[in-house]
Design an enzyme around this catalytic site. Structure first.
Site, short mmCIF file in Angstrom:
data_model
loop_
_atom_site.label_atom_id
_atom_site.label_comp_id
_atom_site.label_asym_id
_atom_site.label_seq_id
_atom_site.Cartn_x
_atom_site.Cartn_y
_atom_site.Cartn_z
N MET A 30 41.34 36.64 51.16
CA MET A 30 41.30 37.20 52.50
C MET A 30 39.88 37.25 53.02
O MET A 30 39.56 38.00 53.95
CB MET A 30 41.94 38.60 52.52
CG MET A 30 43.42 38.58 52.23
SD MET A 30 44.35 39.96 52.94
CE MET A 30 43.56 41.35 52.17
N ALA A 32 35.65 37.77 53.09
CA ALA A 32 34.68 38.78 52.63
C ALA A 32 34.38 38.54 51.15
O ALA A 32 34.47 39.44 50.31
CB ALA A 32 35.19 40.18 52.88
N LEU A 33 34.03 37.30 50.83
CA LEU A 33 33.97 36.85 49.44
C LEU A 33 32.82 37.49 48.67
O LEU A 33 31.76 37.80 49.22
CB LEU A 33 33.85 35.33 49.41
CG LEU A 33 34.96 34.55 50.11
CD1 LEU A 33 34.74 33.05 49.93
CD2 LEU A 33 36.33 34.94 49.59
N HIS A 37 35.60 36.57 43.65
CA HIS A 37 36.31 35.41 44.21
C HIS A 37 35.76 34.10 43.64
O HIS A 37 36.52 33.18 43.31
CB HIS A 37 36.16 35.38 45.73
CG HIS A 37 36.83 36.51 46.44
ND1 HIS A 37 36.13 37.54 47.02
CD2 HIS A 37 38.14 36.77 46.67
CE1 HIS A 37 36.99 38.39 47.59
NE2 HIS A 37 38.21 37.95 47.39
N GLN A 61 50.50 42.72 54.78
CA GLN A 61 50.29 43.51 53.58
C GLN A 61 49.44 44.75 53.84
O GLN A 61 49.05 45.45 52.89
CB GLN A 61 49.68 42.66 52.47
CG GLN A 61 48.25 42.18 52.69
CD GLN A 61 47.83 41.19 51.63
OE1 GLN A 61 48.30 40.06 51.58
NE2 GLN A 61 46.93 41.61 50.75
N LYS A 149 42.43 42.30 38.55
CA LYS A 149 42.14 43.66 39.03
C LYS A 149 43.38 44.27 39.67
O LYS A 149 43.70 45.43 39.44
CB LYS A 149 41.00 43.63 40.04
CG LYS A 149 40.60 45.03 40.51
CD LYS A 149 39.61 44.98 41.66
CE LYS A 149 40.29 44.52 42.92
NZ LYS A 149 39.42 44.62 44.11
N SER A 185 35.13 44.29 44.98
CA SER A 185 36.19 44.31 45.98
C SER A 185 35.56 44.19 47.36
O SER A 185 34.48 44.75 47.61
CB SER A 185 36.98 45.62 45.89
OG SER A 185 37.86 45.75 46.99
#
Length: 282
Positions: A30, A32-33, A37, A61, A149, A185
């Site tokens: 999604m 915002a790496l 990632h 989601q 995670k 995250s």
């Protein structure tokens, strides 16, 4: 690196890779790496001869519109990171490409999606499986990589692939952590400085649980107490979910630890919900 914004372009680019004899490893994101990632990209590249990634902030989601609106986005930075990592194709669709007007089909694992963290985030996993199913249909990868995670998400996707006979091998990537132990995250960017310092309590509680698991005669309830008590030492943290389950089935465990134990926690800091996990061997 080929950037695709339409389904037709993505399918044509993937077909070109296949015509050149390459297998397809897929990393859905999604955006915002972060380094977590990129570790999944590297894992995809070791399991296939080419890597395709997607960047799509999936609206189905999210539990509320404000959380969706505030999700961090930095397309230029994300594309630069993926290019440097050797990704060959990035699929970057708009919402109406994935969910065309009149869309009414959902995909749901009826048991796994509505237990454990699914109770904290109702509808979340239905949104995950619905979008991953669509992405798999578009990219048609040989291998797809997801982080451990979100352990329940990984299990949900494996169940979907099994039940729907999808020819995709699912690979789980280990949780990547910051220097202080906080699981990486995209949501970490939204934490206030005080909450960012406090958030280390998640990994600290899991470390304490792993240490307690080595004691003779320890039970699952003992592990739960250690985690809850550790989280309670941080006044900025509110424990939202604590699940101690069999690692292979997600069934609740009680008594002595006689099989691999998956611990999944979700903790609220202001308006940000963070998750973490650990699998403890008996």
């Amino acid at each position: 690196m080929h950037i695709c914004r339409s389904i037709e372009d993505c399918r044509a680019a993937v077909a070109d890779l296949r015509n050149r004899g390459k297998s397809i490893g897929f990393v859905p994101t999604m955006g915002a790496l972060h380094d977590g990632h990129l570790s999944l990209v590297r894992l995809a590249q070791t399991n296939a001869t080419s890597c395709v990634a997607s960047i799509f902030v999936n609206p189905t989601q999210f539990g509320n519109a404000s959380d969706l609106d505030l999700y961090p986005r930095d397309e230029d930075r994300d594309l630069s990171l993926l290019d440097e990592a050797g990704v060959e194709i990035v699929f970057l669709p708009e919402a109406d490409v994935i969910y065309p007007p009149g869309d009414e089909t959902i995909v749901e694992t009826t048991r796994l999606a509505n237990m454990l963290h699914g109770k904290v985030r109702p509808g979340h996993f239905r949104g995950v499986t619905s979008v991953v199913n669509r992405l798999f249909n578009i990219v048609q990868p040989d291998v797809a990589v997801f982080g451990e995670k979100d352990y329940q998400q990984l299990m949900v996707i494996r169940q979907m692939v099994r039940d729907l006979h999808m020819p995709v091998r699912i690979v789980g990537g280990p949780t990547m952590r910051e220097a202080d132990g906080l699981a990486m995250s995209s949501r970490n960017q939204r934490l206030s400085p005080a909450d960012r310092l406090a958030a280390v309590v998640l990994s600290r509680s899991l470390d304490a649980a792993a240490a307690r698991a080595g004691d003779p005669g320890v039970s699952v309830d003992d592990i739960r107490d250690v985690i809850a008590n550790t989280i309670a030492t941080e006044p900025r943290a509110r424990l939202r979910g604590l699940d101690t389950v069999a690692a292979d089935t997600l069934d609740y465990l009680h008594g002595p630890i006689n099989e691999p134990l998956a611990i999944m926690i979700s903790v609220q800091f202001s308006d940000i919900l963070l998750i973490d996990q650990r699998v403890i061997q008996p």
